[in-house]
Design a protein around this motif. Structure first.
Motif, PDB file in Angstrom:
ATOM      1  N   TYR A   4       0.830  -1.204   0.000  1.00 41.15           N
ATOM      2  CA  TYR A   4       0.000   0.000   0.000  1.00 41.15           C
ATOM      3  C   TYR A   4       0.868   1.259   0.000  1.00 41.15           C
ATOM      4  N   GLU A  34     -15.856   2.414  -1.839  1.00 37.30           N
ATOM      5  CA  GLU A  34     -15.466   3.276  -0.723  1.00 37.30           C
ATOM      6  C   GLU A  34     -16.632   3.783   0.100  1.00 37.30           C
ATOM      7  N   TYR A  84      -5.457  12.723  -1.199  1.00 38.80           N
ATOM      8  CA  TYR A  84      -6.076  11.897  -0.165  1.00 38.80           C
ATOM      9  C   TYR A  84      -5.721  10.438  -0.398  1.00 38.80           C
ATOM     10  N   ASP A  85      -5.668   9.702   0.695  1.00 36.77           N
ATOM     11  CA  ASP A  85      -5.459   8.252   0.658  1.00 36.77           C
ATOM     12  C   ASP A  85      -6.804   7.567   0.790  1.00 36.77           C
ATOM     13  N   PRO A  87      -8.929   4.362   2.066  1.00 39.26           N
ATOM     14  CA  PRO A  87      -8.670   3.440   3.180  1.00 39.26           C
ATOM     15  C   PRO A  87      -8.048   2.117   2.703  1.00 39.26           C
ATOM     16  N   ARG A  88      -7.131   1.602   3.488  1.00 40.27           N
ATOM     17  CA  ARG A  88      -6.468   0.338   3.148  1.00 40.27           C
ATOM     18  C   ARG A  88      -7.474  -0.789   2.929  1.00 40.27           C
ATOM     19  N   THR A  89      -8.592  -0.732   3.638  1.00 38.71           N
ATOM     20  CA  THR A  89      -9.587  -1.804   3.551  1.00 38.71           C
ATOM     21  C   THR A  89     -10.222  -1.907   2.174  1.00 38.71           C
ATOM     22  N   PHE A 149     -12.964   9.983   4.431  1.00 37.11           N
ATOM     23  CA  PHE A 149     -11.543  10.089   4.068  1.00 37.11           C
ATOM     24  C   PHE A 149     -11.276  11.190   3.040  1.00 37.11           C
TER      25      PHE A 149
END
Length: 167
Positions: A4, A34, A84-85, A87-89, A149
């Motif tokens: 990631y 998302e 912006y990132d 979410p890892r999920t 996010f």
């Protein structure tokens, strides 16, 4: 699969489309990995920049491909790229796992047409609908309507373009 932290950001544009009274176009997303709840499904138009494409031209193209709108004039742009990132999920499912988020160039455009020009169900260029509905919204409300996010980006965009909004 890349870690990631090693994934790049997708180059993108965002458009704040304001009507004559200073309200902002927001669309209700048709879907997306998302989205975590029904309260945060609204967003302004945005999309990727093609290789070698000018960012303002990309903004006008994306706006047309998502809303059918062509009747616009440029009011301003955020000087910085906003990042912006995701979410890892959901990072492995968004953009086929190729990006960790987006770096966006934001533009403010005045809508100079009539509301019946806006067509999110059958947007310009034969593109798949991104939105299932739309409305005009006061600018100050935007950060609370976007997925959490992305909220810092929306807060910055609202701050940058606050003078253009409805009083």
């Amino acid at each position: 699969m890349a870690r990631y932290e090693d994934l790049p950001y997708r180059t993108c544009v965002g458009i704040m489309l304001l009507n004559a009274t200073g309200l902002v176009f927001i669309g209700r997303r048709a879907g997306g990995v998302e989205h975590v709840d029904e309260a945060h499904v609204w967003q302004m138009p945005q999309g990727g920049v093609d290789p070698g494409e000018d960012t303002f031209q990309a903004a006008k193209r994306e706006l047309y491909e998502e809303t059918s709108v062509r009747s616009v004039e440029k009011l301003g742009e955020v000087a910085d790229w906003l990042i912006y990132d995701i979410p890892r999920t959901v990072a492995g499912r968004a953009w086929k796992g190729r990006y960790r988020g987006q770096r966006q160039k934001w533009f403010a455009l005045r809508f100079t047409g009539k509301d019946n020009e806006i067509n999110v169900a059958n947007p310009g260029g034969g593109h798949k609908a991104e939105f299932i509905s739309w409305r005009w919204e006061p600018m100050k409300n935007l950060p609370n309507l976007i997925v959490p996010f992305k909220r810092p980006v929306y807060e910055r965009v609202v701050e940058e373009f606050a003078a253009l909004g409805a009083k």
